[in-house]
Write an enzyme that holds these catalytic residues in place. Structure first.
Site, PDB file in Angstrom:
ATOM      1  N   VAL A 278       1.952  10.816   9.615  1.00 20.65           N
ATOM      2  CA  VAL A 278       1.525  10.774  11.022  1.00 20.65           C
ATOM      3  C   VAL A 278       1.566   9.342  11.544  1.00 20.65           C
ATOM      4  O   VAL A 278       2.126   9.057  12.613  1.00 20.65           O
ATOM      5  CB  VAL A 278       0.106  11.366  11.173  1.00 20.65           C
ATOM      6  CG1 VAL A 278      -0.383  11.211  12.616  1.00 20.65           C
ATOM      7  CG2 VAL A 278       0.106  12.824  10.761  1.00 20.65           C
ATOM      8  N   ALA A 279       0.966   8.424  10.791  1.00 21.71           N
ATOM      9  CA  ALA A 279       0.896   7.034  11.256  1.00 21.71           C
ATOM     10  C   ALA A 279       0.704   6.121  10.056  1.00 21.71           C
ATOM     11  O   ALA A 279       0.218   6.550   9.008  1.00 21.71           O
ATOM     12  CB  ALA A 279      -0.254   6.855  12.244  1.00 21.71           C
ATOM     13  N   MET A 280       1.099   4.860  10.222  1.00 17.39           N
ATOM     14  CA  MET A 280       0.962   3.882   9.145  1.00 17.39           C
ATOM     15  C   MET A 280       0.435   2.578   9.722  1.00 17.39           C
ATOM     16  O   MET A 280       0.956   2.067  10.718  1.00 17.39           O
ATOM     17  CB  MET A 280       2.321   3.665   8.462  1.00 17.39           C
ATOM     18  CG  MET A 280       2.280   2.670   7.319  1.00 17.39           C
ATOM     19  SD  MET A 280       1.231   3.238   5.949  1.00 17.39           S
ATOM     20  CE  MET A 280       0.714   1.663   5.269  1.00 17.39           C
ATOM     21  N   GLU A 281      -0.571   2.043   9.039  1.00 16.77           N
ATOM     22  CA  GLU A 281      -1.312   0.875   9.543  1.00 16.77           C
ATOM     23  C   GLU A 281      -0.589  -0.446   9.293  1.00 16.77           C
ATOM     24  O   GLU A 281      -1.217  -1.431   8.883  1.00 16.77           O
ATOM     25  CB  GLU A 281      -2.702   0.851   8.901  1.00 16.77           C
ATOM     26  CG  GLU A 281      -2.731   0.622   7.373  1.00 16.77           C
ATOM     27  CD  GLU A 281      -2.695   1.895   6.563  1.00 16.77           C
ATOM     28  OE1 GLU A 281      -2.214   2.916   7.073  1.00 16.77           O
ATOM     29  OE2 GLU A 281      -3.133   1.868   5.394  1.00 16.77           O
ATOM     30  N   ASN A 282       0.719  -0.504   9.525  1.00 15.95           N
ATOM     31  CA  ASN A 282       1.420  -1.768   9.299  1.00 15.95           C
ATOM     32  C   ASN A 282       0.807  -2.847  10.191  1.00 15.95           C
ATOM     33  O   ASN A 282       0.702  -2.670  11.407  1.00 15.95           O
ATOM     34  CB  ASN A 282       2.904  -1.591   9.594  1.00 15.95           C
ATOM     35  CG  ASN A 282       3.542  -0.578   8.665  1.00 15.95           C
ATOM     36  OD1 ASN A 282       3.327  -0.622   7.455  1.00 15.95           O
ATOM     37  ND2 ASN A 282       4.291   0.358   9.216  1.00 15.95           N
ATOM     38  N   HIS A 305      -7.840   5.135  14.211  1.00 11.80           N
ATOM     39  CA  HIS A 305      -7.869   5.026  12.745  1.00 11.80           C
ATOM     40  C   HIS A 305      -7.008   3.853  12.267  1.00 11.80           C
ATOM     41  O   HIS A 305      -7.437   3.062  11.415  1.00 11.80           O
ATOM     42  CB  HIS A 305      -7.372   6.337  12.118  1.00 11.80           C
ATOM     43  CG  HIS A 305      -7.362   6.319  10.625  1.00 11.80           C
ATOM     44  ND1 HIS A 305      -8.463   6.654   9.859  1.00 11.80           N
ATOM     45  CD2 HIS A 305      -6.385   5.979   9.746  1.00 11.80           C
ATOM     46  CE1 HIS A 305      -8.158   6.528   8.581  1.00 11.80           C
ATOM     47  NE2 HIS A 305      -6.905   6.116   8.476  1.00 11.80           N
ATOM     48  N   GLU A 306      -5.809   3.720  12.829  1.00  9.59           N
ATOM     49  CA  GLU A 306      -4.930   2.622  12.384  1.00  9.59           C
ATOM     50  C   GLU A 306      -5.504   1.273  12.821  1.00  9.59           C
ATOM     51  O   GLU A 306      -5.392   0.285  12.091  1.00  9.59           O
ATOM     52  CB  GLU A 306      -3.509   2.813  12.929  1.00  9.59           C
ATOM     53  CG  GLU A 306      -2.867   4.170  12.621  1.00  9.59           C
ATOM     54  CD  GLU A 306      -3.029   4.638  11.186  1.00  9.59           C
ATOM     55  OE1 GLU A 306      -2.989   3.802  10.268  1.00  9.59           O
ATOM     56  OE2 GLU A 306      -3.218   5.852  10.975  1.00  9.59           O
ATOM     57  N   HIS A 309      -7.979   0.154  10.314  1.00  5.28           N
ATOM     58  CA  HIS A 309      -7.393  -0.445   9.107  1.00  5.28           C
ATOM     59  C   HIS A 309      -7.202  -1.963   9.265  1.00  5.28           C
ATOM     60  O   HIS A 309      -7.052  -2.668   8.262  1.00  5.28           O
ATOM     61  CB  HIS A 309      -6.045   0.199   8.789  1.00  5.28           C
ATOM     62  CG  HIS A 309      -6.138   1.429   7.932  1.00  5.28           C
ATOM     63  ND1 HIS A 309      -6.682   1.418   6.664  1.00  5.28           N
ATOM     64  CD2 HIS A 309      -5.733   2.710   8.159  1.00  5.28           C
ATOM     65  CE1 HIS A 309      -6.608   2.636   6.143  1.00  5.28           C
ATOM     66  NE2 HIS A 309      -6.050   3.447   7.034  1.00  5.28           N
ATOM     67  N   GLU A 328      -8.934   4.098   2.785  1.00  4.47           N
ATOM     68  CA  GLU A 328      -8.964   5.258   3.684  1.00  4.47           C
ATOM     69  C   GLU A 328     -10.397   5.661   4.047  1.00  4.47           C
ATOM     70  O   GLU A 328     -10.679   6.035   5.187  1.00  4.47           O
ATOM     71  CB  GLU A 328      -8.230   6.437   3.041  1.00  4.47           C
ATOM     72  CG  GLU A 328      -6.730   6.247   2.969  1.00  4.47           C
ATOM     73  CD  GLU A 328      -6.104   5.895   4.307  1.00  4.47           C
ATOM     74  OE1 GLU A 328      -6.583   6.384   5.354  1.00  4.47           O
ATOM     75  OE2 GLU A 328      -5.154   5.099   4.317  1.00  4.47           O
TER      76      GLU A 328
HETATM   77 ZN    ZN Z   1      -5.629   5.483   6.956  1.00  4.19          ZN
END
Ligand code: ZN
Length: 359
Positions: A278-282, A305-306, A309, A328
């Site tokens: 769904v998504a990535m916290e880059n 949420h991201e 992070h 997480e």
């Molecule tokens: Zn996460």
């Protein structure tokens, strides 16, 4: 997930993910992207400093899909002007990677003396790199490529210490065909139109899995003083309309709760539905799937949420893959705190419902 933390136990003078034998200070990637053959080729430069005496070899995480062409070494200040070619060996290690063992010269074995290792290589069909033909993009006009490193995939993007325990700053030079925009998880970037070269610099230390790249037909709109939305042209107005000024608002709420946001930029890039999660916290550049625009609730929860992070997982990071639940768990806790502060307890209930629906 299993990691290779125990590789260094094979020999006490072998430098692998054991950060007590030496430090990775910085690395640089210089890559040319070739969409026709779906390859990235160039080199990686590692700036290393041995901490213990007698370190005789270096083991990096690699992948069978990486074609290693040559490896050389420079030891600045050791009276050696030209790089010295090094011997190396690639061995099978796990079902998700291989080990790249490099013999170090004796001049590199002195604690505190910087060593520069250059690995020339080409990527092929590895799990970190997703080449999308134009038909698989939202606009269906131009191809696109993105990387997804989490959790142990970036060893097929560049040889690395693929553990959350090893962090460093990085820079990158990326050469692309005309009309292609490149973004990376970096705090600074620049573009030379004449040379079609993008330059990136991440001034804050990050683990390998947070190094990310996307290249394609991408455009942007600024949605706040430190946030920008990137997307294919056909998606951009919808993405901007849905997010509006919310990103800066959420950042402000999070800063009131957890302290200053360290990363400077907080940009978001929307990726085609082939994006595998769904998504990535880059850091500095959240990757998020474009299909999330169909649900305002999921979009809100996932972007918050991201953002969370940025404090939990990216600024403070677990030491091993086995402890990823800390990243997480704390980010989910922070996400709910931010949501409740911004929208009240009713939004907290929506947050929980969305989270349950997601799993
Ligand atoms: Zn996460």
């Amino acid at each position: 997930m299993k990691s290779n933390m125990n590789l260094s136990d094979l020999n006490e003078n072998v430098w692998s993910t054991n950060r007590y034998l030496g430090m990775l200070r910085h690395f640089h990637l210089d890559l040319r992207l070739n969409f026709a053959v779906k390859e990235m080729s160039g080199w990686l430069v590692l700036d290393l400093v041995p901490v213990q005496p007698g370190v005789c070899s270096l083991i990096l995480d690699s992948h069978p899909s990486l074609l290693i062409h040559s490896i050389d070494c420079k030891v600045p200040g050791a009276g050696q002007q030209e790089p010295v070619s090094l011997t190396y060996r690639v061995d099978p290690f796990t079902d998700y990677g291989s080990s790249l063992s490099i013999s170090l010269p004796t001049a590199a074995a002195k604690p505190g003396r910087a060593v520069q290792i250059t690995v020339r290589y080409t990527t092929t069909d590895g799990p970190a790199i997703w080449w999308l033909d134009s038909e698989l993009t939202c606009g269906q006009l131009r191809p696109l490529v993105f990387t997804q490193g989490h959790s142990v995939c970036n060893r097929s993007f560049f040889p690395c210490f693929d553990t959350p325990a090893v962090k460093s700053t990085y820079t990158a030079t990326v050469r692309v065909p005309d009309g292609v925009t490149v973004l990376m998880s970096a705090s600074r970037s620049s573009y030379s139109k004449q040379d079609r070269v993008f330059q990136f610099s991440m001034e804050f230390p990050v683990p390998s899995y947070l190094v990310a790249l996307v290249a394609g037909e991408l455009q942007h709109v600024d949605v706040g003083p430190r946030s920008r939305v990137w997307a294919e042209p056909c998606l951009l107005s919808c993405a901007v309309k849905k997010l509006g000024g919310s990103v800066e608002r959420w950042l402000g709420v999070a800063e009131d709760l957890f302290g200053p946001y360290l990363w400077g930029r907080c940009d978001i890039v929307f990726l085609p539905p082939s994006f595998p999660i769904v998504a990535m916290e880059n850091p500095c550049l959240t990757f998020i799937i474009a299909s999330i625009l169909e649900s305002s609730e999921f979009l809100l929860i996932d972007v918050i949420h991201e953002i969370a992070h940025g404090w939990f997982g990216n600024a403070v990071t677990n030491a091993t893959w086995e402890e990823m639940w800390l990243s997480e768990g704390l980010a989910t806790y922070a996400q709910r705190r931010i949501t409740t502060e911004a929208y009240g307890n009713a939004a907290f209930a929506v947050s929980v419902t969305c989270l349950l629906a997601r799993f």
